[in-house]
Design a protein around this motif. Sequence first.
Motif, short mmCIF file in Angstrom:
data_model
loop_
_atom_site.label_atom_id
_atom_site.label_comp_id
_atom_site.label_asym_id
_atom_site.label_seq_id
_atom_site.Cartn_x
_atom_site.Cartn_y
_atom_site.Cartn_z
N THR A 91 83.92 8.44 32.25
CA THR A 91 82.95 7.40 32.58
C THR A 91 81.63 7.56 31.84
OG1 THR A 91 82.12 8.72 34.46
CG2 THR A 91 83.84 7.09 34.92
N ASP A 93 78.49 7.13 29.67
CA ASP A 93 77.94 5.87 29.15
C ASP A 93 78.02 5.78 27.64
OD1 ASP A 93 74.66 6.45 28.23
OD2 ASP A 93 75.76 7.98 29.33
N GLU A 134 82.25 1.49 38.05
CA GLU A 134 81.72 2.78 37.63
C GLU A 134 81.15 2.72 36.22
OE1 GLU A 134 85.11 3.97 40.48
OE2 GLU A 134 84.60 2.31 39.15
N GLN A 138 77.27 3.37 35.09
CA GLN A 138 76.88 4.37 34.10
C GLN A 138 76.01 3.75 33.01
OE1 GLN A 138 77.45 7.77 33.52
NE2 GLN A 138 78.00 7.81 35.67
N GLU A 141 72.54 2.99 34.43
CA GLU A 141 71.76 4.20 34.72
C GLU A 141 71.05 4.74 33.48
OE1 GLU A 141 72.54 8.79 36.28
OE2 GLU A 141 74.06 7.25 36.60
N HIS A 142 71.69 4.57 32.32
CA HIS A 142 71.13 5.18 31.10
C HIS A 142 70.64 4.16 30.08
CE1 HIS A 142 72.47 9.15 32.36
NE2 HIS A 142 73.65 8.63 32.66
N ARG A 205 78.42 12.65 29.64
CA ARG A 205 78.07 11.31 29.15
C ARG A 205 78.88 10.88 27.95
NH1 ARG A 205 71.85 10.48 28.36
NH2 ARG A 205 72.73 8.47 27.68
#
Length: 210
Positions: A91, A93, A134, A138, A141-142, A205
């Motif tokens: 998952t 990113d 998901e 991800q 989030e980034h 990541r």
Amino acid sequence: MTTDSSLIRILAVDDHPIVRRGIATLLAAESDMCLVAEASIGREAIELFRVHRPDVTLMDLQMPEMNGLDAIITIRNEFPEARIIVLTTYTGDVQILRALKAGAWAYLLKNQFHKELLDAIRAVHAGKRTLSAEASSQLAEHITDEELTAGEISVLRLVAAGNANKQIADQLSISEDTVKGRVKNILSKLGASDRTHAATIGVKRGIIDL
């Protein structure tokens, strides 16, 4: 095997026979889909795509010899209209972005093996792009994170392999001061507390592979 033109013709690519068997079983119960071929490595996937020209391809990323990302790039270069769904356990990113930039139409996790996968196949076949919850989380989030440079990624990869600054400097033909500067940047950009933490984040990541 039926070749009814009304069916969504699918190529499944995964190096684990159990996963391919699960996909085959799942698709066999659907009246609008058929599995036309299975591949266990990237190169085989490319060859089978050329032969079968599937409507939708399910592609794992981590495979021996040639990984799924390289297979996607090769297939899309030759067949720009190819519609490929990444089906993976990862998952991160950065890995998600790489897959999407390579031409993947969807990114799903293997734990979404049932209705979500079937919905994604139908959506992609209809020309719609889709991400798992998901994967979307991800990316969100980034999204504002500063990316590592190619040089920083090279250093991070060697840090993860357990190399000290001098060893990294020797291997990359750069000065120790340059290594120290890159490590400092890496820790800052990843929000890592130390080198080990940075390596862990990098793997999670999808920035680097171990």
